[in-house]
Write an enzyme that holds these catalytic residues in place. Structure first.
Site: not given
Length: 461
Positions: A338-340, A342, A428
């Protein structure tokens, strides 16, 4: 009934000094020999990192949006096990809550969480540009909502002895005691970055020094005994502590799941790993800046949030681990990013190679994307079946192109499909606290248990 002395640190608005006062208070009480449980209202990862460093135990989030208000008190009691006192840092102004259209005004505000915890509030007031007017401000906050008990004030950024006396005199008839007065000490400010403060884990020795200095300042300027008396006035809570083992079923076997850590990946909720362990997984840590391979026997990987763009060159230089992560994904090993995470799985980040698991490019952006999201899963994945509804949050200044793969992860109101589901990979921008949806941890652990590690049959290191 469970009794935990507790106090909530709030402010009239953001930037009044809540984080510095909270961290200093936790450090001062810890230095005095108390076991202190640090907490943070809302989804923020960075602020509780400082308080956690001061306490020597995880700083835990209390967010009614992400986990549901019914879980706030049980999660608080879980985090505060064996603590002598709990200190809860608020978010924004005392009565400022989530602005998502699916929740009512004031939901998830500091006041909301203080009411749920039945905890007294200490208001941190930036007094740098006011004198007698402080009394009107404090009176307003003390009377705005009679369900919130304002138990004291800490005056911050006081200019002089004379200024302090004026402020104390003004508040003398307010009925709200002044618990401390802290001078303007700009050198104690923590360095900031594009998303807020620099995480404590990235600053290591420097962060520890800052925390200790904040503790010394608060110990000298705040009446700690009065704060403890206020915390001990909080009534017992009619709830039992949250138990991760009661939230998930144990999977067969004992899958090894690596969780990315180190300076580049500092964003994560402690409950996520606790749920995986409760589901039967052996949870370890891998530092993508330092470790050249995943722990032997790893069948699954969780890569949470952080600031990989700051460390893009170093992450890219660790080609051995990037290859190992790509190999894990290629052989069907479950990966939740998630985020980083991704960004780390993309082909490149700001032009330098990353893991190449996803057919996407990531770059920094001047635009801040921030807010809660009510999302629905669009594709069956190792985290959730299609149709699963969750609440998460976004917090980034980067852009991934394309924004979604052929099999997207999520969709939420006002946005197109987002994220990637590819084989056993789920990636994501959406940050999730799995305590709000424990089935995510159970499903991921089960997928890891079904996966076969590379070199199965060899002895573990």
């Amino acid at each position: 009934m469970t009794a935990v002395p507790r106090v909530v640190i709030a402010a009239p608005a953001s930037s009044a000094g809540k984080t510095s006062v909270t961290t200093g208070l936790v450090a001062a009480l810890t230095a005095g020999g108390l076991a202190v449980s640090p907490h943070k209202v809302g989804p923020d990862y960075i602020d509780p990192g400082y308080a956690g460093l001061a306490a020597g135990r995880p700083g835990r989030n209390l967010d009614p949006v992400l986990v549901g208000e019914e879980r706030v008190v049980p999660l608080f009691l879980h985090g505060a096990r064996a603590a002598d006192v709990a200190v809860v840092e608020g978010v924004m102004g005392l009565f400022d809550g989530a602005t998502h259209p699916s929740v009512e005004p004031g939901f998830a505000s500091t006041a909301h969480v203080a009411r749920l915890l039945r905890a007294p509030v200490v208001l941190v007031v930036d007094a740098s540009a006011q004198a007698q007017s402080v009394a009107a401000l404090v009176h307003g906050f003390a009377t705005f909502d009679p369900r919130v008990r304002l138990g004291g004030v800490v005056l911050n950024r006081v200019g002089s002895d004379r200024h302090e006396q004026i402020l104390r005199d003004a508040l003398g008839g307010s009925g709200v005691p002044v618990l401390g007065a802290i001078r303007r000490l700009d050198e104690l400010a923590t360095p900031s970055r594009h998303l807020g403060l620099v995480p404590a884990a990235e600053r290591s020795a420097e962060a520890l020094t800052s925390v200790r200095r904040l503790g010394a300042v608060v110990a000298a300027a705040v009446d700690l005994d009065a704060v403890l008396r206020l915390a001990r006035s909080a009534p017992a809570l009619d709830a039992v502590p949250w138990d991760p083992a009661a939230e998930v079923a144990r999977v067969e076997g004992r899958p090894r799941i690596a969780v990315a850590g180190g300076a580049a990946f500092t964003f994560g909720y402690a409950e996520n790993a606790e749920l995986l362990a409760a589901a039967g997984a052996e949870v370890g840590t891998v530092d993508p800046l330092r470790d050249e391979q995943l722990p032997e026997g790893t069948t699954g990987l969780v890569v949470g949030g952080g600031f990989p763009e700051v460390y893009a060159a170093e992450l890219s230089a660790n080609a051995a681990l990037r290859a190992d992560v790509a190999a894990l994904a290629a052989r069907g090993g479950p990966v939740a990013a998630e985020c980083a995470g991704l960004l780390y799985l993309a082909r490149s980040l700001d032009g330098v190679p990353m893991c190449g698991v996803l057919d996407a490019e990531a770059v920094m952006s001047p635009r801040l994307t921030l807010g809660y999201r009510a999302a629905v899963a669009l594709t069956d994945s190792v985290l959730a079946p299609a149709g699963t509804r969750v609440r998460g949050h976004e917090f980034h200044r980067t852009v991934v192109t394309p924004a979604a793969g052929a099999a997207p992860a999520w969709q939420w109101s006002g946005a197109g499909p987002e994220g990637f589901v590819s084989g056993s990979v789920h990636a994501s921008y959406l940050h999730l606290d799995w305590a709000g949806s424990p089935v995510l941890a159970e499903r991921f652990a089960a997928a890891c248990a079904a996966a076969v590690p590379e070199g199965a049959g060899r002895a573990h290191r």
